[in-house]
Design a protein around this motif. Structure first.
Motif, PDB file in Angstrom:
ATOM      1  N   SER A 188      -5.030  -5.548  12.186  1.00  0.00           N
ATOM      2  CA  SER A 188      -6.472  -5.399  12.381  1.00  0.00           C
ATOM      3  C   SER A 188      -7.233  -6.511  11.659  1.00  0.00           C
ATOM      4  CB  SER A 188      -6.923  -4.045  11.836  1.00  0.00           C
ATOM      5  OG  SER A 188      -8.340  -3.967  11.765  1.00  0.00           O
ATOM      6  N   SER A 189      -8.346  -6.913  12.239  1.00  0.00           N
ATOM      7  CA  SER A 189      -9.223  -7.898  11.591  1.00  0.00           C
ATOM      8  C   SER A 189     -10.465  -7.235  10.987  1.00  0.00           C
ATOM      9  CB  SER A 189      -9.657  -8.970  12.592  1.00  0.00           C
ATOM     10  OG  SER A 189     -10.445  -8.395  13.630  1.00  0.00           O
ATOM     11  N   ASP A 190     -10.491  -5.915  10.944  1.00  0.00           N
ATOM     12  CA  ASP A 190     -11.636  -5.196  10.376  1.00  0.00           C
ATOM     13  C   ASP A 190     -11.784  -5.505   8.885  1.00  0.00           C
ATOM     14  OD1 ASP A 190     -11.879  -4.089  12.849  1.00  0.00           O
ATOM     15  OD2 ASP A 190     -11.420  -2.024  12.242  1.00  0.00           O
ATOM     16  N   VAL A 191     -13.025  -5.487   8.411  1.00  0.00           N
ATOM     17  CA  VAL A 191     -13.299  -5.669   6.982  1.00  0.00           C
ATOM     18  C   VAL A 191     -14.055  -4.453   6.467  1.00  0.00           C
ATOM     19  CG1 VAL A 191     -13.272  -8.179   7.137  1.00  0.00           C
ATOM     20  CG2 VAL A 191     -15.439  -6.956   7.426  1.00  0.00           C
ATOM     21  N   GLN A 192     -13.991  -4.258   5.146  1.00  0.00           N
ATOM     22  CA  GLN A 192     -14.536  -3.033   4.564  1.00  0.00           C
ATOM     23  C   GLN A 192     -15.830  -3.230   3.775  1.00  0.00           C
ATOM     24  OE1 GLN A 192     -10.874  -3.505   4.663  1.00  0.00           O
ATOM     25  NE2 GLN A 192     -11.397  -2.380   6.521  1.00  0.00           N
ATOM     26  N   ALA A 193     -16.272  -4.464   3.610  1.00  0.00           N
ATOM     27  CA  ALA A 193     -17.555  -4.736   2.961  1.00  0.00           C
ATOM     28  C   ALA A 193     -17.955  -6.173   3.265  1.00  0.00           C
ATOM     29  CB  ALA A 193     -17.479  -4.509   1.453  1.00  0.00           C
ATOM     30  N   VAL A 194     -19.274  -6.422   3.304  1.00  0.00           N
ATOM     31  CA  VAL A 194     -19.802  -7.742   3.672  1.00  0.00           C
ATOM     32  C   VAL A 194     -20.882  -8.163   2.675  1.00  0.00           C
ATOM     33  CG1 VAL A 194     -21.059  -9.068   5.416  1.00  0.00           C
ATOM     34  CG2 VAL A 194     -19.346  -7.379   6.127  1.00  0.00           C
ATOM     35  N   VAL A 195     -20.758  -9.398   2.152  1.00  0.00           N
ATOM     36  CA  VAL A 195     -21.799 -10.008   1.326  1.00  0.00           C
ATOM     37  C   VAL A 195     -22.341 -11.213   2.090  1.00  0.00           C
ATOM     38  CG1 VAL A 195     -22.397 -11.052  -0.889  1.00  0.00           C
ATOM     39  CG2 VAL A 195     -20.629  -9.263  -0.787  1.00  0.00           C
ATOM     40  N   ASP A 196     -23.546 -11.098   2.574  1.00  0.00           N
ATOM     41  CA  ASP A 196     -24.146 -12.080   3.481  1.00  0.00           C
ATOM     42  C   ASP A 196     -25.296 -12.795   2.769  1.00  0.00           C
ATOM     43  OD1 ASP A 196     -25.639 -13.420   5.408  1.00  0.00           O
ATOM     44  OD2 ASP A 196     -26.134 -11.629   6.559  1.00  0.00           O
ATOM     45  N   PHE A 197     -25.090 -14.085   2.459  1.00  0.00           N
ATOM     46  CA  PHE A 197     -26.147 -14.912   1.882  1.00  0.00           C
ATOM     47  C   PHE A 197     -26.845 -15.694   2.994  1.00  0.00           C
ATOM     48  CE2 PHE A 197     -23.536 -14.296  -1.887  1.00  0.00           C
ATOM     49  CZ  PHE A 197     -24.476 -14.181  -2.896  1.00  0.00           C
ATOM     50  N   LYS A 219     -22.399   2.551  14.072  1.00  0.00           N
ATOM     51  CA  LYS A 219     -22.307   3.379  12.871  1.00  0.00           C
ATOM     52  C   LYS A 219     -20.982   3.233  12.134  1.00  0.00           C
ATOM     53  CE  LYS A 219     -20.783   7.494  15.441  1.00  0.00           C
ATOM     54  NZ  LYS A 219     -21.121   8.902  15.771  1.00  0.00           N
ATOM     55  N   ALA A 220     -19.977   2.599  12.757  1.00  0.00           N
ATOM     56  CA  ALA A 220     -18.679   2.405  12.115  1.00  0.00           C
ATOM     57  C   ALA A 220     -18.626   1.150  11.248  1.00  0.00           C
ATOM     58  CB  ALA A 220     -17.578   2.349  13.172  1.00  0.00           C
ATOM     59  N   ASP A 221     -19.713   0.393  11.193  1.00  0.00           N
ATOM     60  CA  ASP A 221     -19.718  -0.861  10.445  1.00  0.00           C
ATOM     61  C   ASP A 221     -19.610  -0.619   8.938  1.00  0.00           C
ATOM     62  OD1 ASP A 221     -19.952  -2.227  12.813  1.00  0.00           O
ATOM     63  OD2 ASP A 221     -22.124  -2.471  12.673  1.00  0.00           O
ATOM     64  N   PRO A 222     -19.068  -1.591   8.204  1.00  0.00           N
ATOM     65  CA  PRO A 222     -18.929  -1.463   6.756  1.00  0.00           C
ATOM     66  C   PRO A 222     -20.259  -1.691   6.044  1.00  0.00           C
ATOM     67  CG  PRO A 222     -18.215  -3.627   7.431  1.00  0.00           C
ATOM     68  CD  PRO A 222     -18.511  -2.868   8.705  1.00  0.00           C
ATOM     69  N   PRO A 223     -20.352  -1.367   4.756  1.00  0.00           N
ATOM     70  CA  PRO A 223     -21.584  -1.624   4.001  1.00  0.00           C
ATOM     71  C   PRO A 223     -21.858  -3.117   3.856  1.00  0.00           C
ATOM     72  CG  PRO A 223     -19.819  -0.900   2.551  1.00  0.00           C
ATOM     73  CD  PRO A 223     -19.327  -0.701   3.944  1.00  0.00           C
ATOM     74  N   PHE A 224     -23.148  -3.460   3.812  1.00  0.00           N
ATOM     75  CA  PHE A 224     -23.599  -4.850   3.690  1.00  0.00           C
ATOM     76  C   PHE A 224     -24.452  -5.021   2.433  1.00  0.00           C
ATOM     77  CE2 PHE A 224     -22.210  -5.391   7.915  1.00  0.00           C
ATOM     78  CZ  PHE A 224     -22.449  -6.673   8.397  1.00  0.00           C
ATOM     79  N   LEU A 225     -24.288  -6.159   1.784  1.00  0.00           N
ATOM     80  CA  LEU A 225     -25.242  -6.665   0.804  1.00  0.00           C
ATOM     81  C   LEU A 225     -25.772  -7.970   1.371  1.00  0.00           C
ATOM     82  CD1 LEU A 225     -26.687  -6.808  -1.963  1.00  0.00           C
ATOM     83  CD2 LEU A 225     -24.631  -7.962  -2.847  1.00  0.00           C
ATOM     84  N   ILE A 226     -27.092  -8.049   1.581  1.00  0.00           N
ATOM     85  CA  ILE A 226     -27.720  -9.228   2.197  1.00  0.00           C
ATOM     86  C   ILE A 226     -28.721  -9.821   1.210  1.00  0.00           C
ATOM     87  CG2 ILE A 226     -28.996 -10.083   4.193  1.00  0.00           C
ATOM     88  CD1 ILE A 226     -28.147  -7.480   5.660  1.00  0.00           C
ATOM     89  N   ILE A 227     -28.591 -11.123   0.940  1.00  0.00           N
ATOM     90  CA  ILE A 227     -29.454 -11.793  -0.036  1.00  0.00           C
ATOM     91  C   ILE A 227     -30.054 -13.030   0.615  1.00  0.00           C
ATOM     92  CG2 ILE A 227     -29.579 -12.836  -2.327  1.00  0.00           C
ATOM     93  CD1 ILE A 227     -27.143 -11.188  -3.126  1.00  0.00           C
ATOM     94  N   HIS A 228     -31.380 -13.189   0.499  1.00  0.00           N
ATOM     95  CA  HIS A 228     -32.087 -14.284   1.172  1.00  0.00           C
ATOM     96  C   HIS A 228     -33.270 -14.708   0.317  1.00  0.00           C
ATOM     97  CE1 HIS A 228     -32.355 -15.892   5.505  1.00  0.00           C
ATOM     98  NE2 HIS A 228     -33.165 -16.666   4.779  1.00  0.00           N
ATOM     99  N   GLY A 229     -33.629 -15.978   0.362  1.00  0.00           N
ATOM    100  CA  GLY A 229     -34.802 -16.488  -0.337  1.00  0.00           C
ATOM    101  C   GLY A 229     -36.055 -16.371   0.518  1.00  0.00           C
ATOM    102  N   THR A 230     -37.162 -15.999  -0.097  1.00  0.00           N
ATOM    103  CA  THR A 230     -38.402 -15.843   0.670  1.00  0.00           C
ATOM    104  C   THR A 230     -38.949 -17.175   1.164  1.00  0.00           C
ATOM    105  OG1 THR A 230     -39.776 -15.943  -1.331  1.00  0.00           O
ATOM    106  CG2 THR A 230     -39.033 -13.754  -0.610  1.00  0.00           C
ATOM    107  N   ASP A 231     -38.561 -18.287   0.515  1.00  0.00           N
ATOM    108  CA  ASP A 231     -39.066 -19.605   0.896  1.00  0.00           C
ATOM    109  C   ASP A 231     -37.981 -20.472   1.540  1.00  0.00           C
ATOM    110  OD1 ASP A 231     -41.448 -18.770  -0.155  1.00  0.00           O
ATOM    111  OD2 ASP A 231     -41.419 -20.097  -1.897  1.00  0.00           O
ATOM    112  N   ASP A 232     -37.034 -19.845   2.190  1.00  0.00           N
ATOM    113  CA  ASP A 232     -35.959 -20.576   2.865  1.00  0.00           C
ATOM    114  C   ASP A 232     -36.547 -21.324   4.056  1.00  0.00           C
ATOM    115  OD1 ASP A 232     -33.680 -21.368   4.347  1.00  0.00           O
ATOM    116  OD2 ASP A 232     -32.542 -19.626   3.667  1.00  0.00           O
ATOM    117  N   ARG A 233     -36.449 -22.649   4.028  1.00  0.00           N
ATOM    118  CA  ARG A 233     -36.996 -23.465   5.111  1.00  0.00           C
ATOM    119  C   ARG A 233     -35.912 -23.909   6.099  1.00  0.00           C
ATOM    120  NH1 ARG A 233     -41.053 -21.767   6.187  1.00  0.00           N
ATOM    121  NH2 ARG A 233     -41.401 -23.570   7.558  1.00  0.00           N
ATOM    122  N   THR A 234     -34.691 -23.413   5.924  1.00  0.00           N
ATOM    123  CA  THR A 234     -33.605 -23.741   6.841  1.00  0.00           C
ATOM    124  C   THR A 234     -33.262 -22.573   7.749  1.00  0.00           C
ATOM    125  OG1 THR A 234     -32.672 -25.293   5.222  1.00  0.00           O
ATOM    126  CG2 THR A 234     -31.213 -24.561   6.980  1.00  0.00           C
TER     127      THR A 234
END
Length: 368
Positions: A237-246, A298-313
């Motif tokens: 399986s290629s499933d993952v159990q947690a995601v940290v998305d910058f 609903k089967a997706d793993p938990p996410f932590l998402i971090i982003h800058g408010t002034d991201d110009r890209t």
């Protein structure tokens, strides 16, 4: 002597070229990627040098590597860069309390070997360890896995196995090559769980910018057969159990129509290259296909998402949309906006951000 971190600005994300002293900065900078790695990726005719025509990355990256400005990449341009394949080369910049297994072949992509660095704690664990896999950024058109070693070391010190992987860039193949390679890496780790003493039921992924997009897609596209590819280990399986998305892109339509980001709609933008070329908004099917939100359930793993408010890209609305979509199906999602931060930078290196990642990964990667 003051130490600073040098970043080469690419069209969608900064590509790191390492640490240097103030004196070093007055000289031409040495690339962190090895010459052997460049040859392996770019030397089409196997003549031990790379021309502009052979080089598949951005022109500005070629110029940065071409230290003697002779329009040819040779060993001379990479003097002082990291060693190529082998344990010794990988260990030169690794902390003493971890072991780095360098350039482990994990599968095939486009008929060639794909490799990862595996980072292990020096002390053996009493039980199988969770895994943290880092996916590099670079606008899907640049970047290497080398910088990911430092990204996973903090969690290796917490009892994880770390890995940082390569994937085919858009100069070599458009989407879905990138996600196929990422999923192949996860399948390889599961297939070799006993070898590396890892727990195949606890694999987390993290990444920034283009890497953030890919880890988000890995999190939501579990079970989507069209993204599995044929790189190897099909029984896993290629499933993952947690995601940290910058600050990863998600919805290209919202992206390129956000005020100030319209230039990403043009042909030859990083987003266009990922889709295979052309004006982004003219490829509605492609936009939907690459969007992690398309596959949220609903089967997706938990996410932590971090982003800058002034991201110009990458506009902040990309992470906001991801968080909203996950919460709409009751998936655990934490969105943290860093006020005043741009696309990466020192705000993301603060202790509180590191602690946020650590707590998230420990919370969801504990044995169940």
């Amino acid at each position: 002597m003051k130490i600073i971190k040098v970043f080469f600005a690419m069209s969608i994300v900064a590509l790191s070229f390492g640490f240097a002293t103030a004196q070093d900065l007055q000289q031409q900078r040495r690339p962190r990627i090895s010459f052997n790695e460049v040859l392996r990726r770019e030397d089409g005719n196997k003549d031990e040098k790379v021309t502009k025509e052979e080089f598949k990355g951005p022109e500005r990256l070629f110029k940065r590597f071409d230290r003697n400005s002779d329009d040819l990449l040779t060993k001379e341009d990479f003097a002082g860069a990291p060693a190529g394949r082998g344990q010794q080369g990988a260990g030169q910049n690794a902390p003493a309390d971890v072991t780095v297994l360098r350039d482990v072949v994990f599968g095939k992509g486009g008929g060639r070997d794909l490799t990862m660095h595996i980072v292990l704690p020096k002390e053996q664990s009493d039980s199988p360890m969770p895994v943290y896999v880092w996916i590099h950024g670079g606008g899907w058109q640049g970047g290497t896995k080398d910088g990911g070693v430092g990204k996973v070391v903090p969690m290796v010190r917490e009892g994880f196995v770390g890995a940082t992987i390569e994937y085919r860039l858009t100069g070599e193949a458009p989407f879905p090559a990138q996600i196929e390679d990422c999923k192949c890496a996860i399948r390889y780790l599961r297939a070799h769980a006993k070898k590396y003493d890892l727990d195949p039921k606890r694999i987390a992924v993290g990444g920034s910018s283009a890497g953030g997009h890919l880890v988000a897609l890995m999190g939501t596209s579990g079970g989507v057969k069209e993204f599995e590819g044929d790189g190897g280990w099909a029984d896993q399986s290629s499933d993952v159990q947690a995601v940290v998305d910058f600050y990863g892109p998600t919805d290209f339509k919202a992206f390129v129509t956000t005020a100030g980001y319209e230039h990403h709609n043009k042909a030859n933008s990083p987003e266009s290259k990922l889709l295979g070329g052309g004006v982004v908004l003219q490829n509605e099917a492609g936009i939907k296909r690459v969007n992690p939100i398309t596959y949220v359930d609903k089967a997706d793993p938990p996410f932590l998402i971090i982003h800058g408010t002034d991201d110009r890209t990458v506009p902040p609305n990309q992470s906001e949309a991801m968080d909203k979509a996950l919460k709409s199906v009751k998936v655990e999602s934490t969105l943290h906006m860093i006020k005043g931060a741009g696309h990466g930078g020192p705000e993301f290196a603060k202790r509180e951000i590191a602690e946020m990642q650590r707590e998230f990964l420990l919370k969801y990667m504990k044995p169940k």
